[in-house]
Design an enzyme around this catalytic site. Structure first.
Site: not given
Ligand code: 5RP
Length: 231
Positions: A80-81, A83, A96, A102, A120
């Site tokens: 997962d990504g 912020d 998101g 998640e 990040k």
């Molecule tokens: C969605 C998230 C995303 O993983 C987070 O916002 C990172 O997104 P990106 O890869 O577009 O920067 O937590 O809820």
């Protein structure tokens, strides 16, 4: 940067795995790389557990076999990504608005792999990126008032291309909150905020992350590295 880090993450995937499919733009690139590996036969018998409507739709479009979160007792790896990532691998997620599922997927995973670009990485959480808090629709004002007493400035997240607020995959609303001093003790904060009546879940991911892959530009070349967790 996002693409190379997404590709690097796929190297951690093995055939037969049940895989948590994250949300956001970096996770979407990872899902596309995964689909390529499945199509080419490099990876076999993968089952994906989506963390959002976004990742579910993308995986379905790319013919990645899916399995429902409720049907699995354990997930091998979630990718997962994030912020914000602090030196101890505590995270803010939810940019998101997908952090409820998640976190459910991450909590069921043997390993959580986070894919980010260098922007990040932060020393202290919530100095810049507001903490997303999912609240029941009719409780947002009440929660906002309580957060204000905790020195938090909340903004109700508004939709684009739709009048009114963002509505999550679960039908709730999002408050984005900046606390005056940032978040110094994520563990306590996560529990305190989730204790406020009307709050469903917040975007602090505490002690869940096993590994972080970071993309950066070095001498005009994109490179990926994995920082050591600071205890
Ligand atoms: C969605 C998230 C995303 O993983 C987070 O916002 C990172 O997104 P990106 O890869 O577009 O920067 O937590 O809820």
């Amino acid at each position: 940067m996002k693409q190379i880090v997404a590709d690097a993450a796929i190297k951690e995937v093995e055939s037969e795995m049940i895989l948590g499919l994250g949300s956001g733009s970096t996770a979407a690139l990872m899902i596309k790389s995964l689909a390529n590996q499945i199509r080419s036969g490099e990876l076999k018998n993968i089952k994906g557990v989506p963390t959002s409507f976004q990742s579910e739709v993308l995986a379905l479009e790319l013919d990645i076999p899916l399995i429902d979160l409720a049907s699995v007792s354990q997930i091998d790896l979630a990718i997962d990504g994030a912020d914000e990532v602090d030196p101890g691998f505590q995270l803010i997620k939810g940019g998101g608005a997908c952090h409820v599922r998640e976190k459910l997927v991450a909590s069921k995973a043997d390993r959580l792999l986070i894919v980010v670009d260098e922007t990040k990485l932060v020393q202290n959480l919530n100095k810049v990126f507001p903490l997303p808090i999912e609240v029941l629709p009719n409780s947002w004002k009440q929660v906002k008032d309580i957060i204000s007493e905790m020195n938090g400035r909340s903004t109700l997240r508004m939709a684009t291309k739709k009048a009114g607020p963002v509505v999550t995959d679960q039908g709730n609303l999002i408050l984005d909150v900046l606390f005056n001093d940032g978040i110094r003790n994520p563990k306590d904060f996560e529990m305190t905020i989730n204790n406020i009546p009307g709050v469903l879940e917040n975007g602090l991911f505490v002690d869940l992350t096993d590994k972080v892959l970071v993309g950066k530009i070095d001498n005009n070349n994109p490179v990926v590295y994995s920082p050591t967790k600071v205890l």
